[in-house]
Scaffold this motif. Structure first.
Motif, PDB file in Angstrom:
ATOM      1  N   ARG A  19      25.499  34.183  15.911  1.00  0.00           N
ATOM      2  CA  ARG A  19      24.150  33.639  16.140  1.00  0.00           C
ATOM      3  C   ARG A  19      24.139  32.129  15.960  1.00  0.00           C
ATOM      4  O   ARG A  19      23.552  31.386  16.768  1.00  0.00           O
ATOM      5  N   ASN A  20      24.808  31.654  14.915  1.00  0.00           N
ATOM      6  CA  ASN A  20      24.848  30.211  14.677  1.00  0.00           C
ATOM      7  C   ASN A  20      25.570  29.480  15.808  1.00  0.00           C
ATOM      8  O   ASN A  20      25.138  28.411  16.256  1.00  0.00           O
ATOM      9  N   ILE A  21      26.683  30.078  16.288  1.00  0.00           N
ATOM     10  CA  ILE A  21      27.415  29.467  17.394  1.00  0.00           C
ATOM     11  C   ILE A  21      26.553  29.430  18.650  1.00  0.00           C
ATOM     12  O   ILE A  21      26.506  28.419  19.376  1.00  0.00           O
ATOM     13  N   ALA A  22      25.844  30.519  18.914  1.00  0.00           N
ATOM     14  CA  ALA A  22      24.980  30.568  20.094  1.00  0.00           C
ATOM     15  C   ALA A  22      23.879  29.523  20.017  1.00  0.00           C
ATOM     16  O   ALA A  22      23.551  28.866  21.011  1.00  0.00           O
ATOM     17  N   LEU A  23      23.294  29.362  18.830  1.00  0.00           N
ATOM     18  CA  LEU A  23      22.221  28.378  18.665  1.00  0.00           C
ATOM     19  C   LEU A  23      22.745  26.955  18.867  1.00  0.00           C
ATOM     20  O   LEU A  23      22.069  26.112  19.474  1.00  0.00           O
ATOM     21  N   TYR A  67      28.549  39.391   8.697  1.00  0.00           N
ATOM     22  CA  TYR A  67      28.988  37.988   8.635  1.00  0.00           C
ATOM     23  C   TYR A  67      29.317  37.484  10.041  1.00  0.00           C
ATOM     24  O   TYR A  67      28.932  36.371  10.418  1.00  0.00           O
ATOM     25  N   THR A  68      30.025  38.314  10.824  1.00  0.00           N
ATOM     26  CA  THR A  68      30.363  37.924  12.187  1.00  0.00           C
ATOM     27  C   THR A  68      29.114  37.766  13.032  1.00  0.00           C
ATOM     28  O   THR A  68      28.998  36.832  13.836  1.00  0.00           O
ATOM     29  N   ARG A  69      28.143  38.663  12.850  1.00  0.00           N
ATOM     30  CA  ARG A  69      26.899  38.595  13.615  1.00  0.00           C
ATOM     31  C   ARG A  69      26.159  37.286  13.320  1.00  0.00           C
ATOM     32  O   ARG A  69      25.662  36.611  14.237  1.00  0.00           O
ATOM     33  N   ILE A  70      26.104  36.925  12.042  1.00  0.00           N
ATOM     34  CA  ILE A  70      25.438  35.667  11.665  1.00  0.00           C
ATOM     35  C   ILE A  70      26.197  34.479  12.242  1.00  0.00           C
ATOM     36  O   ILE A  70      25.592  33.519  12.756  1.00  0.00           O
TER      37      ILE A  70
END
Length: 478
Positions: free
Chosen positions: A31-35, A25-28
């Motif tokens: 990723r969303n924050i980075a995008l 969940y943290t990884r996803i």
């Protein structure tokens, strides 16, 4: 214990899966924050490029360049606001002198000839859109900034100067400041040369720091994007990283969540569930042991009851009921096998007189002593001794011939004599036994009762001939 261990193991597996889910969940989320951050930066940088290219095209129009300075500035920079209020736009000639400044109507004689963003564009006709390392801008009172520069080429391709958009790093700080990464999370914008442009949280010496030799940076440039867990070289905190290389810019966005934050909720849940399961398992095991102990006591009591039901309490030998079962079983076996069968009848001599003289307690002790002599005199597993009643005992000897039975009987008689229990009422002066023995190879119509009668008859014969002896008779019929 096995059930409790399985239950605890299942709980541990569920907690492990929950931990894996928290990491995923943290990884996803990373990723969303980075995008989101990447798209915001890309959109603004695309706008900056467009603004600089538009400025270059306008500078090439002779009519605009003949306008008065104030009008020229308005024409050239009127749309610079669309790039945001973050930057100062400069027009620099081929010598590095600032000709026009979007923030200053009459710029001072300032030269940027020593700045790398000028040198790169001057020396490389193909430098294109250049992003500088962080520096303290002299045109913005030492504010930490980066410069976006683009070359102005003359009609013959020669160097004609540059246009520069100076962007305060406060833009990235504001952008990164709204990202939710937990108390110990971090986000960084790094050039592909390994120079740190911005990091949140920002520490001393981080801006412009070269991390190109670090293991973490090598992971960043190893793939277009990805995730890994590692201890940060800056502050020693283990974090889960997500990174992405900008496809059109020499930049890398990195977002990271500290594992202590990532697993904080899971850790609380794991401690609660794990503690409850351990307590439950311990209670379950304790109850199981308690139940097992009760069952063992019950089984032991039942065994003792069965032993009491089959054993004579005084002598410890089999009782009359058990003797009947053994006789029936062994008689059936020897008839089927065609082997020999022997039986001994043992009786204490003058026992009534012994009781009258020494008392019933002494009589019971004498019976127990004789029983031990009988038990110690038979060694084979199938040989059995039982109390027949009163002072009489029976010894069952399957697969034993007459001579073998005689030997066992003599051994019993000798063992009793060796006790040397005083008996004034006996002609022998001590407790003795008379033994009647019989042996046979049973026929089809024979029954065990005839063998018992024969042994009983042999016992009476031994008593009739002076006691303390062994007498043998053949099996009686009828």
């Amino acid at each position: 214990m096995l059930v409790a261990i399985v239950m605890i193991a299942l709980s541990a597996f569920v907690l492990y899966q929950s931990r894996q889910d928290a990491a995923e969940y943290t990884r996803i989320n990373l990723r969303n924050i980075a995008l989101i951050a990447e798209r915001d930066i890309e959109r603004n940088f695309a706008l900056y490029q467009l603004s600089l290219q538009t400025l270059i095209e306008r500078l090439r129009q002779p009519r605009i360049m003949t306008l008065p300075l104030a009008v020229r500035r308005q024409v050239l920079f009127d749309r610079m606001a669309t790039a945001g209020s973050l930057g100062t736009v400069l027009v620099v000639d081929r010598s590095g002198r600032v000709l026009l400044d979007s923030d200053d109507a009459t710029p001072d004689q300032v030269s940027v000839a020593s700045q790398k963003y000028f040198i790169v564009q001057r020396d490389d006709p193909h430098a294109g859109f250049y992003i500088s390392d962080p520096y303290s801008s002299p045109l913005r009172f030492g504010t930490p900034s980066i410069a976006l520069s683009k070359r102005i080429s003359e009609s013959d391709g020669s160097f004609g100067g540059i246009v520069v958009l100076v962007i305060s790093l406060d833009y990235f700080r504001a952008l990164f400041g709204v990202l939710s990464l937990g108390p110990h999370g971090s986000v960084s914008l790094i050039g592909k040369d390994g120079v740190t442009i911005m990091r949140q949280p920002l520490g001393n010496g981080i801006l412009g720091k070269d991390i190109s030799q670090s293991h973490t940076f090598r992971r960043f440039i190893s793939a277009p994007e990805g995730s890994f867990s590692e201890i940060a070289s800056i502050d020693g905190v283990r974090r889960l990283y997500w990174f992405k290389n900008f496809p059109g810019l020499p930049l890398i966005i990195m977002v990271a969540a500290a594992e202590r934050d990532m697993y904080a909720l899971w850790r609380t849940r794991a401690i609660t569930i794990g503690s409850l399961m351990c307590i439950f398992g311990a209670v379950f095991i304790a109850l199981s042991f308690s139940l097992a102990a009760q069952l063992r006591r019950r089984i032991q009591a039942e065994d003792e009851l069965r032993l009491i039901a089959r054993t004579d309490v005084l002598t410890g030998l089999n009782n009359r009921r058990t003797l009947d079962e053994i006789l029936a079983k062994e008689w059936s076996t020897v008839k089927r096998n065609g082997s020999e069968f022997s039986l001994l009848f043992v009786d204490l001599d003058r026992f009534k007189a012994y009781n009258d003289t020494y008392g019933h307690q002494a009589g019971d002790d004498a019976l127990a002593s004789v029983a031990r002599c009988i038990a110690h005199s038979i060694r084979r597993p199938r040989d059995t001794a039982a109390r027949y009643g009163g002072e009489e005992f029976v010894v069952v000897l399957p697969d034993t011939n007459a001579s073998g039975a005689q030997a066992v009987a003599e051994k019993i008689s000798a063992a009793v004599n060796a006790l040397n229990i005083a008996h004034v009422g006996s002609e022998h002066g001590c407790v003795t036994v008379s033994i009647g023995a019989t042996s046979c190879r049973p026929d089809e119509d024979d029954d065990v009762a005839s063998v018992v009668r024969a042994a009983d008859a042999a016992l009476y014969e031994a008593k009739a001939h002076g006691r303390n002896r062994v007498a043998t008779v053949e099996k009686l019929h009828g």
